[in-house]
Each structure stands twice: as structure tokens, then as C-alpha cells.
Write an enzyme that holds these catalytic residues in place. Structure first.
Site, PDB file in Angstrom:
ATOM      1  N   ASP A 155       0.892  -1.341   0.116  1.00 35.87           N
ATOM      2  CA  ASP A 155      -0.077   0.017  -0.006  1.00 35.87           C
ATOM      3  C   ASP A 155       0.947   1.249  -0.099  1.00 35.87           C
ATOM      4  O   ASP A 155       2.246   0.995   0.164  1.00 35.87           O
ATOM      5  CB  ASP A 155      -0.869  -0.044   1.161  1.00 35.87           C
ATOM      6  CG  ASP A 155      -0.302   0.243   2.602  1.00 35.87           C
ATOM      7  OD1 ASP A 155       0.830  -0.554   2.649  1.00 35.87           O
ATOM      8  OD2 ASP A 155      -0.622   0.956   3.542  1.00 35.87           O
ATOM      9  N   HIS A 471       1.787  -8.784  -3.006  1.00 33.96           N
ATOM     10  CA  HIS A 471       0.760  -8.080  -2.731  1.00 33.96           C
ATOM     11  C   HIS A 471       1.476  -6.591  -2.903  1.00 33.96           C
ATOM     12  O   HIS A 471       1.686  -6.192  -1.921  1.00 33.96           O
ATOM     13  CB  HIS A 471      -0.027  -8.267  -1.657  1.00 33.96           C
ATOM     14  CG  HIS A 471      -1.093  -7.214  -1.289  1.00 33.96           C
ATOM     15  ND1 HIS A 471      -2.255  -7.545  -1.899  1.00 33.96           N
ATOM     16  CD2 HIS A 471      -1.362  -6.050  -0.639  1.00 33.96           C
ATOM     17  CE1 HIS A 471      -3.344  -6.709  -1.692  1.00 33.96           C
ATOM     18  NE2 HIS A 471      -2.555  -5.840  -0.758  1.00 33.96           N
ATOM     19  N   ASP A 516       1.678 -17.697  -3.122  1.00 32.14           N
ATOM     20  CA  ASP A 516       2.193 -16.379  -4.264  1.00 32.14           C
ATOM     21  C   ASP A 516       1.421 -15.707  -5.104  1.00 32.14           C
ATOM     22  O   ASP A 516       1.218 -16.203  -6.138  1.00 32.14           O
ATOM     23  CB  ASP A 516       3.610 -17.060  -4.947  1.00 32.14           C
ATOM     24  CG  ASP A 516       4.045 -16.040  -5.784  1.00 32.14           C
ATOM     25  OD1 ASP A 516       3.889 -14.748  -5.488  1.00 32.14           O
ATOM     26  OD2 ASP A 516       4.801 -16.273  -6.813  1.00 32.14           O
ATOM     27  N   GLU A 525       2.225  -9.869   1.133  1.00 34.13           N
ATOM     28  CA  GLU A 525       2.735  -8.550   1.011  1.00 34.13           C
ATOM     29  C   GLU A 525       4.248  -8.461   0.793  1.00 34.13           C
ATOM     30  O   GLU A 525       4.934  -9.480   1.390  1.00 34.13           O
ATOM     31  CB  GLU A 525       1.885  -7.673   1.926  1.00 34.13           C
ATOM     32  CG  GLU A 525       1.786  -6.233   1.443  1.00 34.13           C
ATOM     33  CD  GLU A 525       0.855  -5.354   2.259  1.00 34.13           C
ATOM     34  OE1 GLU A 525      -0.184  -6.014   3.033  1.00 34.13           O
ATOM     35  OE2 GLU A 525       0.870  -4.230   1.965  1.00 34.13           O
TER      36      GLU A 525
HETATM   37  O1  G3I Z   1       2.261 -10.749  18.544  1.00 32.28           O
HETATM   38  C1  G3I Z   1       1.035 -11.629  18.346  1.00 32.28           C
HETATM   39  C2  G3I Z   1       1.420 -12.978  18.952  1.00 32.28           C
HETATM   40  O2  G3I Z   1       1.705 -12.513  20.264  1.00 32.28           O
HETATM   41  C3  G3I Z   1       0.115 -13.854  18.869  1.00 32.28           C
HETATM   42  O3  G3I Z   1       0.562 -15.126  19.198  1.00 32.28           O
HETATM   43  C4  G3I Z   1       0.075 -14.016  17.564  1.00 32.28           C
HETATM   44  C5  G3I Z   1      -1.388 -14.801  16.968  1.00 32.28           C
HETATM   45  O4  G3I Z   1      -1.724 -14.376  15.791  1.00 32.28           O
HETATM   46  O5  G3I Z   1      -0.312 -12.674  16.601  1.00 32.28           O
HETATM   47  C6  G3I Z   1       0.562 -11.630  17.123  1.00 32.28           C
HETATM   48  O6  G3I Z   1       0.432 -10.438  16.437  1.00 32.28           O
HETATM   49  C7  G3I Z   1       0.283 -10.365  15.035  1.00 32.28           C
HETATM   50  C8  G3I Z   1       0.857  -8.982  14.898  1.00 32.28           C
HETATM   51  O7  G3I Z   1       0.860  -8.861  13.377  1.00 32.28           O
HETATM   52  C9  G3I Z   1       2.362  -9.340  15.207  1.00 32.28           C
HETATM   53  O8  G3I Z   1       3.145  -8.490  14.616  1.00 32.28           O
HETATM   54  C10 G3I Z   1      -1.112 -10.161  14.465  1.00 32.28           C
HETATM   55  O9  G3I Z   1      -1.747 -11.587  14.776  1.00 32.28           O
HETATM   56  C11 G3I Z   1      -1.234  -9.767  13.270  1.00 32.28           C
HETATM   57  O10 G3I Z   1      -2.561  -9.669  12.705  1.00 32.28           O
HETATM   58  C12 G3I Z   1      -0.376  -8.621  12.998  1.00 32.28           C
HETATM   59  O11 G3I Z   1      -0.319  -8.356  11.554  1.00 32.28           O
HETATM   60  C13 G3I Z   1       0.130  -7.047  11.116  1.00 32.28           C
HETATM   61  C14 G3I Z   1      -1.009  -6.462  10.031  1.00 32.28           C
HETATM   62  O12 G3I Z   1      -0.434  -5.358   9.472  1.00 32.28           O
HETATM   63  C15 G3I Z   1      -2.195  -6.248  10.608  1.00 32.28           C
HETATM   64  O13 G3I Z   1      -2.375  -5.483  11.512  1.00 32.28           O
HETATM   65  C16 G3I Z   1       1.518  -7.051  10.641  1.00 32.28           C
HETATM   66  O14 G3I Z   1       2.403  -7.473  11.751  1.00 32.28           O
HETATM   67  C17 G3I Z   1       1.785  -5.762   9.954  1.00 32.28           C
HETATM   68  O15 G3I Z   1       3.067  -5.947   9.444  1.00 32.28           O
HETATM   69  C18 G3I Z   1       0.781  -5.445   8.894  1.00 32.28           C
HETATM   70  O16 G3I Z   1       1.185  -4.126   8.604  1.00 32.28           O
HETATM   71  C19 G3I Z   1       0.820  -3.862   7.223  1.00 32.28           C
HETATM   72  C20 G3I Z   1       0.118  -2.511   7.329  1.00 32.28           C
HETATM   73  O17 G3I Z   1      -0.919  -2.526   8.487  1.00 32.28           O
HETATM   74  C21 G3I Z   1      -0.560  -1.894   6.294  1.00 32.28           C
HETATM   75  N1  G3I Z   1       0.595  -1.892   5.189  1.00 32.28           N
HETATM   76  C22 G3I Z   1       1.033  -3.068   4.989  1.00 32.28           C
HETATM   77  C23 G3I Z   1       1.616  -3.714   6.184  1.00 32.28           C
HETATM   78  C24 G3I Z   1       2.107  -5.350   5.635  1.00 32.28           C
HETATM   79  O18 G3I Z   1       0.963  -6.168   5.488  1.00 32.28           O
HETATM   80  O1  9MR Z   2      -3.807  -3.958   0.357  1.00 33.71           O
HETATM   81  C1  9MR Z   2      -3.659  -3.892   1.892  1.00 33.71           C
HETATM   82  C2  9MR Z   2      -2.656  -4.119   2.503  1.00 33.71           C
HETATM   83  O2  9MR Z   2      -1.447  -3.057   2.073  1.00 33.71           O
HETATM   84  C3  9MR Z   2      -2.701  -4.336   4.117  1.00 33.71           C
HETATM   85  O3  9MR Z   2      -1.738  -4.721   4.685  1.00 33.71           O
HETATM   86  C4  9MR Z   2      -4.007  -5.337   4.203  1.00 33.71           C
HETATM   87  C5  9MR Z   2      -4.229  -5.414   5.808  1.00 33.71           C
HETATM   88  O4  9MR Z   2      -4.831  -4.052   6.451  1.00 33.71           O
HETATM   89  O5  9MR Z   2      -5.068  -4.643   3.639  1.00 33.71           O
HETATM   90  C6  9MR Z   2      -4.990  -4.648   2.011  1.00 33.71           C
HETATM   91  O6  9MR Z   2      -6.339  -4.061   1.499  1.00 33.71           O
HETATM   92  C7  9MR Z   2      -7.363  -4.967   1.535  1.00 33.71           C
HETATM   93  C8  9MR Z   2      -8.474  -4.313   2.736  1.00 33.71           C
HETATM   94  O7  9MR Z   2      -7.999  -4.866   3.943  1.00 33.71           O
HETATM   95  C9  9MR Z   2      -9.435  -5.388   2.283  1.00 33.71           C
HETATM   96  N1  9MR Z   2     -10.041  -5.395   1.032  1.00 33.71           N
HETATM   97  C10 9MR Z   2      -8.941  -5.670   0.229  1.00 33.71           C
HETATM   98  C11 9MR Z   2      -7.718  -4.770   0.088  1.00 33.71           C
HETATM   99  C12 9MR Z   2      -6.837  -5.342  -0.843  1.00 33.71           C
HETATM  100  O8  9MR Z   2      -6.966  -5.183  -2.142  1.00 33.71           O
END
Ligand code: G3I
Ligand code: 9MR
Ligand code: ZN
Length: 542
Positions: A155, A471, A516, A525
């Protein structure tokens, strides 16, 4: 294990340096395996696999074939009696150089706010993006002109804490391995004076400086549109209004940490820039002192982009205090660091975007020769770091693929943990003057480039079976067949938090929960802070 064409034999698809340990990960109970010259077809060496291991994370039985003894440069493949074959790989003195350069060049491709010219970007060029000033959420019509910096990921959001982690990894890589960055990338700024890694970081640091609130010194948490754009929208086509969200303590702590670090690193090259980084860090620290307790960041109701929520801000404060002390020698910061270290409210050895304690510990330990230290505290932190490294090595020794992730650690962005752990192993070795953990760290590199249960190289553009459909909006929208090269995919994630993963990966073991495909943002992503620890780790091996 993936049984398409090449069979269930996973190797580092880039290859191995002559004198390093070399292991093929073969599915099942195997026995004899042979090393075949890929050009002549001749078997050059053969041996027996190690006793098979039932691997909890991948859910399969793995037999490891150790061919470390073979050191002669060439292109090879591994074969088994039942006719299976690995992808070809090389044995050579220099195997990771190209990938190291590409992992760093990826940051240029993530740049926001400037045209990526063909001269530097090749077919992945695109026009300048996101140049309009951002509305300060809740304070409209106030705007802040925070252009530039790196897009976060697939994103186009820009988030302070993850951006600081990414820049910190690169600056730390430079501090530990300056010789790894001697070759020009090149970048538009390349001048043969400042290394490109420092030019690249500066692009992010300048953006971070714009994210500091002029009045209070706090750092705004993030800058994004209200919602994510469609999956193939190019950066320059993403023209919805930009919003800056309120200040957070975690962003401000990270901001202070990375700015204090930058003040030290850039001082020999650009005194004025270094001084502005230090002033910014000190103002951010003052904000933290004025706000000893601050609620964790939550997305305002209308904003649904990445939250990067984190209730615990002591670790970011701890990192900031350590860097400020290391850079200035001011006893106030030392006192603050000691106090935060003593409270033990957070993990002091983690390197994630929400858990920055490890950076504080590393900074304090690395400053040992420059600064007066609390000897008892330094000894405790060093022992703790060694213990963490030893634990990682133990887990690795029991893992079918030789890495330190337990099954429950294959979470969203598990490849960050893979590389963070390797980084920690290397730093623990460095701080104790030993090479004990080098081999274990290198196994993590092998995993990243193909020695894993899905049999893929998790880096775009590298290996026989690399990631093809990350992604990543520019890769989807630019009309170029190949994705932007040098991007690290998030990797297996048993949480399966997207529709594709829920539907297609339901029965997969943690380490096999990967696809993938563009739709699977929870497994495939890419982000700046998954690339950055990989740059650090490869810097050790080039
Ligand atoms: O830390 C807990 C752990 O204790 C637990 O056992 C485990 C079980 O699910 O979860 C862990 O937490 C996870 C957390 O990341 C750890 O870093 C969550 O489940 C998981 O949902 C969370 O995911 C994050 C995701 O955003 C959703 O919030 C990712 O770290 C984070 O890298 C990702 O970041 C996104 C941005 O929001 C938007 N841009 C893209 C980026 C990458 O996908
Ligand atoms: O593209 C988005 C990605 O960068 C984020 O990590 C992710 C979780 O926040 O969300 C993706 O966007 C999706 C949205 O959450 C739900 N609708 C589909 C989007 C992807 O095209
Ligand atoms: Zn942009």
C-alpha cells in the site's frame, strides 16, 4: 513440500559459499543423495542424509543432506535415488552480492514523492506521487507538507514507527558493515562520496523530519489516504486526500531513536544535517518527558489503513534514550535508560515495529567503548542477549529447516522474524567477539532464498522459483510482467487473515501457510521493514 517438477528437495536457490555449511532439505525418509554437476550431469559426490526429523512447523518429515564437504565452485543440483532433483544452485566465493544490492535498491523503488526515472528504475519507472499536503485529522483545514519517504508496503501509506525500524536496520548495517556498501547502486544522488545506503536512508529521514509536529515536538503516527486504493492503482494515480493522524508516543519514541542515530552516522559527512537530526531527536524526547503516560494509537473511525497499534511505549522510549546517550554522552539520557531498563516492562531483545527494545540494548552495548556505562547493567544486557541467541540456536538445531521459528511464530510477516533472528544472532556474536552463531544465521538466509517447505525464494527476482505475484500495487499496476525486484515477501502466516488464505490454505501447517498470489496480503505482501533486516543480514555475508 512442493512437488512440482523439481521435487521435494529444497536448497538455497542462490547457492552457497565454498567453505560454508551446505544442507539440502529433502522431504521424507531418504537415505542416499548425490551432488550432480548441473552442466555435465556427472555425480561429483554422494552421501547419506542425516536421521529424518518430524518437523512440527511444516508438518512434514525432513531428511537433511549435508554436502558441506564439497567446496569446488560450479553449478550443481541435488538428486535422490527415486529420481527427484533440486533446482540448480552455485557454489562460489561470491553468491549473495547481487541479492544484497537488490534488497537495498528496493528502498529506492519504495520511494514516494519523486519520479522514478527509467535510468534508475528500468521498466519499473513511474511518475511522482502523493505530493499534496496532508490534512491533519481532527484539525482540518490545517495541513502538513510531509512529502517524500518510502511507501510502507504494497500500500502507499507512510507510517513512522515501521519507517524508523527500516531506517534503523539500514543505519545499523552501515555501522556494522560499512565495507558491504562500497559498490554504487546507483541512485540519483550517488556522488561517490556518501555511500548510497546513506543517501537512501536520508530520503526517509527527511520525510520523518516532516512528520514532527512543529509546535509540540511529538511525531504524527502516520500519513495515508482514508482507505486503501484498489489493488492495481499506481502511486501517481492514488490521488485521494491524504491525512496525517494524531501524534503517538510509540511514533515519537521511534522518531527520537532513529534521529539520534542519524545525528551520529551523518555527523562526519554533513554537520548541518546531523545537527538538525539531533535537535529533532531532543525535541521529541522532551515531548516524551512531558507525556510519561500516553494512550496507544488507534485509527480514527474514518481511517481504515494500517494501524500499527501498540499499547506499550516503554521500549520505544528505551531505544530513544540509548541512542541519545550514545550520540551525546549526556548523563540525563543514561539515567533515563537505566530506569527504563530496570523496570523490565518489555522485551529487551526484540526488533519488530512494535517491539523496539532490542535496538536500545544493541545501542547501549555498542556504545561500550565510547561511553561510560553502568557495568552491571551492561553485563546483564549482554548476558541476556547471549541467552536469547543461544535459545534461537537451540530451536534452529531442532527445526527441520534449520531456523529459529517455533510453529506459533509463523505470523503475518514471519520472514521479518526470520531475518530479525538472524540479525540478533550476528550481533550477539559480534558483541562477544565470536563466530559461533554465524552458521545458524546463514541457515536463515538459506531458508529465505528457498530452503523452506514451500520451495520458493521469498525474494522477487532471485532464485529459480522466486515470488512472482507479491501484494504490491506498483508490481500489479505497472504493466511489466516481472514484479519489482529485490522485495521480501511476508511469508507463511498461520493466522490466514485474508480471504484467499482462509479459503485455500485452511489445512496447511504454519510454515506451509503461504500463497504466491496478489490477493493474499496476509502471506504475500512486501514491506520496507521486512527488507531492512535482510539487508543487515546479507551485509554480513558479502
Ligand atoms: O504478536 C502476536 C502474537 O503474540 C500472537 O501469538 C499472534 C497470533 O496471531 O499474533 C501476533 O500478532 C500479530 C501481529 O501482526 C504481530 O506483529 C497479529 O496476529 C497480526 O494480525 C499482525 O499483523 C500485522 C498486520 O499489519 C495487521 O495489523 C503485521 O504485523 C503488520 O506488518 C501489517 O502491516 C501492514 C500495515 O497494516 C499496512 N501496510 C502493509 C503492512 C504489511 O502487511
Ligand atoms: O492492500 C492492503 C494491504 O496493504 C494491507 O496490509 C491489508 C491489511 O490491512 O489490507 C489490504 O487491503 C485490503 C483490505 O484490507 C480489504 N479489502 C481488500 C484490500 C486489498 O486489495
Ligand atoms: Zn507515493
Amino acid at each position: 513440500m512442493n512437488t512440482k517438477q523439481q521435487g521435494g528437495i529444497a536448497v538455497n536457490q542462490l547457492g552457497y559459499r565454498s567453505r560454508d555449511a551446505k544442507m539440502a532439505m529433502i522431504a521424507g525418509e531418504v537415505g542416499r543423495f548425490r551432488l550432480v554437476n548441473h552442466v555435465s550431469g556427472e555425480t561429483v559426490w554422494s552421501g547419506d542424509t542425516l536421521p529424518a526429523v518430524a518437523d512440527a512447523a511444516s508438518g512434514i518429515t525432513v531428511s537433511r543432506g549435508d554436502f558441506s564437504a564439497w567446496e569446488r565452485p560450479g553449478t550443481y543440483r541435488i538428486e535422490t535415488e527415486d529420481g527427484q532433483s533440486s533446482y540448480p544452485f552455485v557454489i562460489s566465493e561470491a553468491v549473495y552480492e547481487e541479492a544484497h544490492q537488490a534488497l537495498l535498491k528496493a528502498f529506492y523503488y519504495f520511494r514516494c514523492g519523486m519520479e522514478l526515472e527509467e535510468k534508475y528504475a528500468g521498466p519499473w519507472k513511474h511518475a511522482a506521487c502523493h505530493l499534496t499536503p496532508a490534512l491533519v485529522y481532527g484539525e482540518e483545514p490545517r495541513t502538513v507538507d510531509a512529502w517524500g519517504g518510502w511507501h510502507d508496503a504494497g500500500d502507499y501509506g507512510k507510517y513512522v514507527a515501521p519507517g524508523a525500524k527500516a531506517a534503523a536496520d539500514l543505519l545499523l548495517a552501515y555501522e556494522c558493515y560499512p565495507q558491504a556498501f562500497q559498490r554504487a547502486l546507483p541512485l540519483p544522488e550517488s556522488d561517490g562520496v556518501l555511500l548510497d545506503v546513506l543517501h537512501e536512508c536520508r530520503y526517509e529521514l527527511e520525510w520523518l523530519l516532516r512528520m514532527q509536529d512543529g509546535g509540540s515536538g511529538g511525531a504524527f503516527h502516520k500519513l495515508t489516504t482514508l482507505q486503501f486504493p484498489g489493488p492495481d492503482v499506481m502511486p501517481e494515480e492514488d490521488t485521494a486526500a491524504l491525512y496525517i493522524t494524531p501524534i503517538s508516543a510509540t511514533a515519537t519514541g521511534c522518531f527520537a531513536g532513529v534521529m539520534a542515530m542519524a545525528a551520529r552516522v551523518y555527523a562526519p559527512y554533513d554537520a548541518a544535517f546531523a545537527a538538525s537530526c539531533l535537535r529533532a531527536a531532543e525535541r521529541a524526547w522532551a515531548w516524551l518527558e512531558r507525556h510519561p503516560e500516553y494512550p496507544g494509537f488507534r485509527n480514527p473511525p474514518e481511517i481504515v489503513t494500517g494501524e500499527y497499534g501498540d499499547e506499550q511505549d516503554q521500549d520505544e522510549r528505551y531505544w530513544a534514550a540509548a541512542e541519545l546517550y550514545r550520540t551525546t554522552g549526556d548523563a540525563r539520557y543514561h539515567e533515563a535508560f537505566r530506569e527504563l531498563a530496570g523496570q523490565g516492562a518489555f522485551d529487551q531483545y526484540e526488533l519488530g515495529w512494535a517491539d523496539m527494545g532490542g535496538y536500545g540494548t544493541i545501542s547501549y552495548l555498542m556504545s561500550g567503548k565510547e561511553r561510560e556505562q553502568d557495568a552491571e547493567l551492561a553485563a546483564r544486557l549482554l548476558a541476556g542477549l547471549q541467552q536469547r541467541a543461544a535459545e534461537l540456536a537451540t530451536v534452529s538445531s531442532q527445526d527441520g529447516f534449520g531456523i529459529s521459528l517455533k510453529p506459533e511464530q509463523y505470523i503475518w510477516g514471519s520472514n521479518m522474524l526470520v531475518m530479525n533472528h538472524a540479525m540478533l544472532l550476528l550481533i550477539a556474536g559480534r558483541l562477544s567477539g565470536s563466530t559461533t552463531y554465524e552458521r545458524c544465521a546463514l541457515e536463515h538466509v538459506h531458508y529465505l532464498f528457498g530452503a523452506n517447505v514451500v520451495g520458493m525464494s521469498f525474494v522477487t527476482g532471485f532464485g529459480s522459483r522466486p515470488i512472482l505475484h507479491p501484494h504490491h500495487r506498483p508490481s500489479e499496476g505497472d504493466g511489466v510482467e516481472a514484479p519489482v525486484p529485490g522485495l521480501v515477501s511476508g511469508g507463511p502466516n498461520y493466522g490466514k487473515q485474508d480471504d484467499y488464505a482462509r479459503e485455500h490454505l485452511a489445512d496447511k501447517a504454519p510454515a506451509a501457510s503461504f500463497a504466491d498470489v496478489m490477493e493474499s496480503y496476509a502471506t504475500n505482501e512486501v514491506t520496507i521493514y521486512w527488507n531492512s533486516p535482510a539487508v543487515f543480514v546479507l551485509s554480513h555475508f558479502v
